[in-house]
Design an enzyme around this catalytic site. Structure first.
Site, short mmCIF file in Angstrom:
data_model
loop_
_atom_site.label_atom_id
_atom_site.label_comp_id
_atom_site.label_asym_id
_atom_site.label_seq_id
_atom_site.Cartn_x
_atom_site.Cartn_y
_atom_site.Cartn_z
N GLY A 107 28.36 -29.36 -30.00
CA GLY A 107 28.97 -29.57 -31.28
C GLY A 107 29.46 -28.48 -31.89
N SER A 108 28.94 -28.35 -33.33
CA SER A 108 29.70 -27.36 -34.08
C SER A 108 29.34 -25.94 -33.77
CB SER A 108 29.56 -27.45 -35.53
OG SER A 108 30.15 -28.80 -36.02
N VAL A 109 28.31 -25.71 -32.93
CA VAL A 109 27.92 -24.28 -32.66
C VAL A 109 29.24 -23.88 -31.88
CG1 VAL A 109 26.59 -22.92 -30.98
CG2 VAL A 109 25.48 -24.60 -32.21
N PHE A 110 29.94 -24.43 -31.30
CA PHE A 110 31.22 -24.32 -30.52
C PHE A 110 32.20 -23.76 -31.40
CE2 PHE A 110 34.91 -24.77 -27.62
CZ PHE A 110 34.50 -23.95 -26.41
N LYS A 111 32.12 -23.96 -32.60
CA LYS A 111 33.09 -23.38 -33.74
C LYS A 111 32.99 -21.79 -33.69
CE LYS A 111 32.91 -27.47 -36.50
NZ LYS A 111 32.53 -28.12 -37.66
#
Length: 584
Positions: free
Chosen positions: A303-307
């Site tokens: 999820g947004s951890v990959f941002k």
């Protein structure tokens, strides 16, 4: 009188059968007594076993220690062993009962119901202690023994990572053809560190009490009980891990108290990326195969951890201007569908605005179609994080069993598809990374960009504590992010917690300052109540100003409003602080 032909044939047949039986008997008793049949059965050992009762005190297998030398497995505790033949003797039952805090009737009944030696441990005798063992042995009465035994019922810490053992005669002979002295009942490592270090943990000799019995179970040679034990001061070997027993226990307690059913947590020492604590849920149960997977080593949608990866690529490529803002009323595809308003780059990261990072990813991909996987590699997300190196005859020995590596793209064609790029930018589509890799990414950023292999074993020790092998700290190969990029990432990771609207604002009142990133990934699954299920993450490090620990918490297959991720992260940070204060 002539013997009939039929009679002759019968005699000859009888003699042939008799000769064959005699030959078979010789084969069993003379020629193959120690290696009978394809299974290589030792007939002498088996015949002795038939008339021997024994109590196994220790199987002689090597054990695991924490970083301070405290036992993680093979923990021994006081036990009293009583042999059934005592009932036929005038034995000191009153003295034994007094020492154990039992009534004579209870003790007599316990022994009377037993066909084999009775083992009394702390599970049944709460007051059993070292002093109890000393008093029992001072009686010096045959058939009554105070010993220290391994408690197999006691769950070991870090069970998924330490792993399990099992009997597998075929695999034993295949793996160790030169170790014919090992009984076929020897347990070998099947998962975890038990498997990767199995060759070093194999037992030399077990420790047991034994006595010979007749067909009715009565002693053959009086009340003589033999004690056999390993006299070697060097074996069995011990694996000294990097795990901190206090931290590991605290982490497991937090996940149990919070009720996190699937997922886990991993805590690294930022200085050298060594594992201090690692927990996977559900609890490992060897009778249920679906509980044995270590989710901390399994690729999961981030999820947004990959941002964090997209942010790093944008910073490194000078794509972000200080005054630049983004329309966060747009969704990941640039269509109306969100309501965060106009946000700066830093605040977009803090509030996890999808549009900011999908639009940046699209621009980055136009310049370089490999930019996302290249940055993922720089941040230690696409190579297995665990320690790898030479160990005696193994050139690529890996400490962590069955550790997987992260994946960014499933199809090269997706790199030119706008929606696929958008989904990839927010950690969906085909992006999957392990929690261990994510923790190592946070440690890499906190160290200023230096990539290191994650170590869980510090050294292999002899029984007496001297060192056999030391595992040196090692860097991960490949390019890294520069100092400036790491500093900018540290700033926006801190903003996630500092911002009044940041997704990590709950951690503002912790005793340590925290920096990190949240993540919510769609799973495509529904609960029994038809609720949408997500993978909920928080990955970060602390203290933010002087980074010491990197922590990742993952709650899998949870409805969004029931996620325990933040509560678990919060409590683990508090526990680590308490432990550190108490150790000073």
């Amino acid at each position: 009188m002539k013997i009939s032909k039929r009679m002759k044939l019968a005699v000859i047949a009888f003699l042939i059968v008799f000769f064959l039986l005699l030959l078979r008997l010789a084969e069993i008793q003379l020629f193959f007594t120690e290696s009978f049949s394809k299974k290589k059965i030792n007939l002498i050992q088996e015949s002795v076993k038939q008339r021997t009762e024994e109590v196994l005190i220790s199987d002689g297998r090597g054990s695991f220690l924490d970083r301070n030398g405290r036992a993680l497995t093979g923990q021994s505790e006081p036990a009293v062993v009583l042999f059934p033949f005592l009932l036929t003797q005038d034995w000191p039952i009153k003295k034994v009962a007094d020492i154990l805090g039992m009534s004579e009737d209870d003790l007599r009944q316990t022994l009377g119901q037993a066909k084999k030696p009775v083992i009394l441990q702390q599970k049944k005798i709460k007051t059993l202690s070292k002093q109890s063992i000393t008093k029992i042995n001072s009686l010096k009465y045959p058939g009554i023994y105070g010993v220290y035994m391994e408690n197999e019922d006691k769950p070991s810490l870090a069970s998924h990572t330490i792993g399990s053992t099992n009997q597998d005669p075929a695999l034993l002979r295949k793996k160790y053809p030169d170790k014919e002295s090992l009984p076929i009942t020897t347990e070998i490592g099947t998962t975890g560190l038990e498997r990767t270090f199995d060759e070093f943990l194999l037992p030399e000799q077990d420790t047991k009490l034994l006595y010979h019995v007749d067909g009715k179970g009565n002693p053959l040679f009086g009340m003589d009980v033999k004690y056999t034990a390993e006299a070697n001061t060097f074996y069995p070997l011990q694996i000294k891990t990097t795990i901190d027993q206090s931290i590991q226990k605290a982490m497991e307690e937090v996940l149990d108290e919070q009720g996190l059913k699937k997922g886990g947590a991993v805590l690294l020492d930022i200085e050298n990326s060594s594992v201090l604590g690692i927990v996977s849920k559900p609890d490992a149960d060897v009778s249920r195969q679906n509980t044995l997977q270590n989710y901390m080593l399994t690729p999961i949608y981030p999820g947004s951890v990959f941002k964090t990866v997209i942010a790093a690529a944008a910073i490194e490529n000078n794509m972000v201007k200080p005054s630049q803002t983004f329309n966060c009323n747009l969704n990941l595809y640039g269509e109306p569908g969100d309501d965060k308003g106009t946000l700066s780059f830093d605040e977009s990261f803090a509030q996890s605005c999808n549009y900011t990072f999908t639009s940046l990813a699209e621009q980055l991909m136009k310049k370089d179609s490999s930019v996302i996987e290249d940055m993922s590699e720089k941040l230690a997300l696409t190579d297995r994080a665990g320690w790898e190196g030479k160990l005696y005859h193994e050139t690529d020995f890996r400490q962590l069993y069955n550790e997987k590596s992260g994946v960014i793209w499933g199809d090269e064609k997706d790199k030119s598809v706008k929606k696929a790029i958008a989904q990839t930018a927010i950690g969906q589509k085909n992006v999957k990374v392990t929690p261990l890799e994510v923790a190592n990414m946070m440690a890499t950023i906190a160290r200023g960009g230096e990539k290191r292999q994650v170590k869980i074993a510090e050294q292999i020790e002899y029984k007496n504590g001297t060192t056999l092998v030391t595992f040196k700290d090692q860097k991960l190969k490949g390019e890294t992010i520069d100092k400036y990029t790491s500093q900018q990432l540290q700033k926006i990771l801190r903003r996630v917690v500092e911002s009044p609207s940041g997704t990590g604002r709950r951690f503002q009142d912790l005793p340590y300052t925290v920096a990190g990133k949240s993540g919510t990934a769609q799973t495509g699954k529904l609960s029994k109540e038809k609720e949408t299920l997500y993978e909920k993450w928080f990955a970060g490090y602390f203290p933010a100003d002087k980074p010491k620990y990197a922590l990742v918490v993952l709650h899998m297959d949870t409805p969004g409003d029931k996620a325990l991720t933040n509560s678990v992260f919060y409590d683990i940070v508090k526990k680590v602080h308490e432990i550190e204060i108490n150790q000073k």
